[in-house]
Design an enzyme around this catalytic site. Sequence first.
Site, PDB file in Angstrom:
ATOM      1  N   THR A 186      10.946 -13.288  -7.944  1.00 58.53           N
ATOM      2  CA  THR A 186      10.415 -12.629  -6.832  1.00 58.53           C
ATOM      3  C   THR A 186      10.378 -14.061  -6.112  1.00 58.53           C
ATOM      4  O   THR A 186       9.999 -14.896  -6.876  1.00 58.53           O
ATOM      5  CB  THR A 186       9.215 -12.240  -6.776  1.00 58.53           C
ATOM      6  OG1 THR A 186       8.211 -12.783  -7.586  1.00 58.53           O
ATOM      7  CG2 THR A 186       9.325 -10.544  -7.774  1.00 58.53           C
ATOM      8  N   GLU A 331      10.241  -6.243  -8.257  1.00 56.34           N
ATOM      9  CA  GLU A 331       9.730  -5.505  -9.633  1.00 56.34           C
ATOM     10  C   GLU A 331       9.880  -3.942  -9.816  1.00 56.34           C
ATOM     11  O   GLU A 331       9.783  -3.243 -10.857  1.00 56.34           O
ATOM     12  CB  GLU A 331       8.141  -5.580  -9.717  1.00 56.34           C
ATOM     13  CG  GLU A 331       7.732  -6.734  -9.899  1.00 56.34           C
ATOM     14  CD  GLU A 331       7.454  -7.703  -8.486  1.00 56.34           C
ATOM     15  OE1 GLU A 331       8.042  -7.383  -7.521  1.00 56.34           O
ATOM     16  OE2 GLU A 331       6.490  -8.595  -8.348  1.00 56.34           O
ATOM     17  N   LYS A 439      -9.331  -8.067   8.457  1.00 52.53           N
ATOM     18  CA  LYS A 439     -10.544  -7.352   8.140  1.00 52.53           C
ATOM     19  C   LYS A 439     -11.389  -7.783   9.362  1.00 52.53           C
ATOM     20  O   LYS A 439     -11.759  -8.886   9.615  1.00 52.53           O
ATOM     21  CB  LYS A 439     -11.142  -7.701   6.836  1.00 52.53           C
ATOM     22  CG  LYS A 439     -10.126  -7.211   5.889  1.00 52.53           C
ATOM     23  CD  LYS A 439     -10.572  -7.482   4.320  1.00 52.53           C
ATOM     24  CE  LYS A 439      -9.638  -6.864   3.400  1.00 52.53           C
ATOM     25  NZ  LYS A 439      -9.135  -7.755   2.458  1.00 52.53           N
ATOM     26  N   TRP A 444     -10.169  -2.310   8.778  1.00 46.76           N
ATOM     27  CA  TRP A 444      -9.165  -2.804   8.472  1.00 46.76           C
ATOM     28  C   TRP A 444      -8.109  -2.570   9.814  1.00 46.76           C
ATOM     29  O   TRP A 444      -8.241  -1.461  10.190  1.00 46.76           O
ATOM     30  CB  TRP A 444      -8.379  -2.201   7.134  1.00 46.76           C
ATOM     31  CG  TRP A 444      -9.029  -2.636   5.900  1.00 46.76           C
ATOM     32  CD1 TRP A 444     -10.156  -3.358   5.802  1.00 46.76           C
ATOM     33  CD2 TRP A 444      -8.514  -2.569   4.699  1.00 46.76           C
ATOM     34  NE1 TRP A 444     -10.460  -3.676   4.678  1.00 46.76           N
ATOM     35  CE2 TRP A 444      -9.496  -3.194   3.788  1.00 46.76           C
ATOM     36  CE3 TRP A 444      -7.482  -1.848   4.022  1.00 46.76           C
ATOM     37  CZ2 TRP A 444      -9.291  -3.115   2.328  1.00 46.76           C
ATOM     38  CZ3 TRP A 444      -7.160  -1.772   2.536  1.00 46.76           C
ATOM     39  CH2 TRP A 444      -8.058  -2.393   1.919  1.00 46.76           C
TER      40      TRP A 444
HETATM   41  P1  ADP Z   1      10.412 -10.851  -2.072  1.00 44.85           P
HETATM   42  O1  ADP Z   1      10.916 -10.626  -1.038  1.00 44.85           O
HETATM   43  O2  ADP Z   1       8.866 -11.588  -2.015  1.00 44.85           O
HETATM   44  O3  ADP Z   1      11.215 -11.371  -3.287  1.00 44.85           O
HETATM   45  P2  ADP Z   1      10.367  -8.054  -2.575  1.00 44.85           P
HETATM   46  O4  ADP Z   1      11.807  -8.073  -1.861  1.00 44.85           O
HETATM   47  O5  ADP Z   1      10.243  -7.355  -4.017  1.00 44.85           O
HETATM   48  O6  ADP Z   1       9.801  -9.522  -2.678  1.00 44.85           O
HETATM   49  O7  ADP Z   1       9.386  -7.405  -1.479  1.00 44.85           O
HETATM   50  C1  ADP Z   1       8.591  -6.396  -1.793  1.00 44.85           C
HETATM   51  C2  ADP Z   1       7.541  -6.544  -0.717  1.00 44.85           C
HETATM   52  O8  ADP Z   1       8.261  -6.200   0.531  1.00 44.85           O
HETATM   53  C3  ADP Z   1       6.950  -5.013  -0.820  1.00 44.85           C
HETATM   54  O9  ADP Z   1       5.803  -4.818  -1.611  1.00 44.85           O
HETATM   55  C4  ADP Z   1       6.374  -4.499   0.429  1.00 44.85           C
HETATM   56  O10 ADP Z   1       5.531  -5.474   0.950  1.00 44.85           O
HETATM   57  C5  ADP Z   1       7.805  -5.494   1.462  1.00 44.85           C
HETATM   58  N1  ADP Z   1       8.651  -4.231   1.811  1.00 44.85           N
HETATM   59  C6  ADP Z   1       9.741  -3.687   1.270  1.00 44.85           C
HETATM   60  N2  ADP Z   1      10.363  -3.031   2.046  1.00 44.85           N
HETATM   61  C7  ADP Z   1       9.208  -2.370   2.961  1.00 44.85           C
HETATM   62  C8  ADP Z   1       9.481  -1.723   4.242  1.00 44.85           C
HETATM   63  N3  ADP Z   1      10.398  -0.753   4.195  1.00 44.85           N
HETATM   64  N4  ADP Z   1       8.283  -1.727   5.181  1.00 44.85           N
HETATM   65  C9  ADP Z   1       7.338  -2.662   5.000  1.00 44.85           C
HETATM   66  N5  ADP Z   1       7.329  -3.408   4.050  1.00 44.85           N
HETATM   67  C10 ADP Z   1       8.367  -3.581   3.052  1.00 44.85           C
END
Ligand code: ADP
Length: 551
Positions: A186, A331, A439, A444
């Site tokens: 990640t 994940e 917050k 929120w």
């Molecule tokens: P990274 O980009 O940090 O490697 P990920 O691709 O796994 O990690 O990112 C996952 C996170 O991206 C989710 O937990 C969420 O916060 C955000 N995310 C993914 N898809 C969406 C969506 N359609 N709308 C809003 N947030 C999203």
Amino acid sequence: MLRGLMQERPLLTSSLIEYADIYHGDTEIVTRTIEGPIHRTTYREAHRRARKLANALTAIGVKPGERVGTLAWNTYRHFEAYYAISGIGAVCHTINPRLFESQIAYIANHAEDRVLFLDLTFVDLVERLAPTLETIGRYVVMTDAAHMPKTRLKNAVCYEEFIAGASDSFIWPTFDEMAASSLCYTSGTTGNPKGVLYAHRSTVLHSFGACMTDVLGLSARDSVLVIVPLFHANAWGLPYAAPMVGAKLVFPGSKLDGQSVFELLETEKVTFTAGVPTVWLMLLEHLSKSGKDLPFLERLVCGGSAMPRSMIEAFELKYDVRAIHAWGMTEMSPLGTLGLLKAKHAALDKAHQIDVLCKQGRGVYGVEMKIVDDKSSELPRDGKAFGNLMVRGPWICRSYFKAEGSAVDANGWFHTGDVATLDPDGYMQITDRSKDVIKSGGEWISSIDLENAAVGHPKVKEACVIGVRHPKWDERPLLLVVPCDGQSPTKDELIEFLRDKVVKWWLPDDVVVLKELPHTATGKLLKAKLREEYKDYELPTAKLQHSPASD
Ligand code: ADP
């Protein structure tokens, strides 16, 4: 318990490419190569070359369980490497080249990659990093002899030479389906990146899930443009799901600008594509400048960050393309929810249908979801209560690679770090990342809702909302915007624009116009950095000891 008497054939990724070869052997795989020209191959040929690569990797001593890194764009060679590496029981570790250099070195060392496959684009970068890469004994540059640069990388060989002498006869071994197939870190906006180690079983089950009609709904009649990188959560499963149904694959190489993406959409008669909002923004800009249309494209999946309403409206109303919102995480392999409509929504007018499409989507079979409060009590699925989103299922991470302890709670639930609502129809809507939520006075405020509303303004290209310290309200929203070319929106007109879109006390206390906003390696707004940068920002309302919320 009486055990069932069905066969226990393991679910292995090699079965996917084998299937595509036998049933869809002449289906095309098209690539815009890093070298430049468009390259065409088929599932049959890709399978043949994956077998050659499997022999070549075995010949240099790569053993089951060992990690082989890739630092590469979306191309047919990267696709072949996916199957060859996992097929011999080794682990395909895709590295995101957009990470900081120190993070790339950290990841390759942490994974203990033995071999690194890299694109021509990254030769300089890897030469710089090589002295710090402790475990890599061989570098395979993904090109042919004619394009192979002079390099000081140890044991460097070009891909075509690496496989040239290898036999194309190789029987994929059968092994435990729980064996690791691939590894993806990640992006770790805070702390070190964490490795998610996918299994063959989780990958194949995820592909079945991905192919379902209300998920990605792929079929042998689709032409699939894979915009989401192969290094971003296995390109959302597309390189496994497309062979499972025999869909044509189109890989864009390194060119993701509006014009290049449009060319492939048109020439390859693409029916389905998937990627993050930034890319679709560039495509929309290109379409509007060039006056072109999207006659072939039927479905466009957008995930990774929230898809703003204005984007859904542009694709749905102007170009007649179904804009499908997707949510997931590295994940989670990564698919969690997909936002297609139900039969009962057919009677709604377009604006109300778009209300539904704006949600992140319905849970996919295989992914259990619930929302809980800070004391872990489950909250109602009424579309109003919002809480911490928890997930559980066979393609969701249990622990991180080489990390102590478990990534899930005692009942197997994984804490996503997202704050969301769940409605009675099963649609999930992200309110915020738990660390991004603002917050204010004990309540929120959703930064995502405010951003989505702000990008609806015709002069705004990109928007970001962060919480800034406030003496009375604890935090208040600050809106940061990047204007469209040649535009200079004022604070007053932006606040005025938001007035009928959010409740009054959510209105940002101030607006800052910027040339650009920082992004993570997967294209998300880097809010942690912005929060740090603006931590001493003095809001006008703070000076007056007054805020719109007190009106
Ligand atoms: P990274 O980009 O940090 O490697 P990920 O691709 O796994 O990690 O990112 C996952 C996170 O991206 C989710 O937990 C969420 O916060 C955000 N995310 C993914 N898809 C969406 C969506 N359609 N709308 C809003 N947030 C999203």
